[in-house]
Design a protein around this motif. Structure first.
Motif: not given
Length: 129
Positions: A124-125, A79-80, A109-111, A23-25
């Protein structure tokens, strides 16, 4: 195109904890059913504007964590604005494994974060343009 990806399924132990995390995602519950001769519950989740792409399966009576095996990798979300999302996730106690980095020179950029059952989620940005 003859095929289209329908959904991905993962087995989870704690329904409330998993639903709170996803839900947070940004996922919301789309539908649920009892399956397997009434031995398991499946909960389908989706992101806004998309179908029910993630299936969480809860097997009745299971208390031991599932092994992820060597073949499982991760689920990836875009995500942007990765920094803004990480700040928002931190408010919910969700921290990345390590700070964001570019997977290759000039790349996005990723994490990675982990869900309550230890599944890795790649963030992923993807900026416009």
């Amino acid at each position: 195109m003859p095929f289209e990806l329908d959904h991905t399924m993962i087995r989870v132990l704690d329904e409330e904890r998993s639903l709170a995390f996803y839900g947070v995602l940004g996922f919301d519950e789309r539908r649920r059913a009892r399956v397997g001769g009434d031995t398991a519950t499946v909960i389908f989740l989706g992101l806004p504007g998309d179908g029910a792409r993630l299936e969480l399966t809860l097997n009745d009576g299971r208390t031991e964590p599932y092994g992820h095996g060597e073949a499982y990798g991760h689920i990836a979300l875009t995500t942007p604005d990765l920094d803004a999302e990480l700040a928002r996730l931190a408010e919910h106690g969700i921290e990345p494994e390590k700070p964001p980095y570019a997977s290759r020179p000039g790349g996005s950029r990723i994490c990675f974060v982990r869900d309550p059952d230890g599944y890795r989620i790649e963030l992923i940005e993807r900026r416009a343009g």
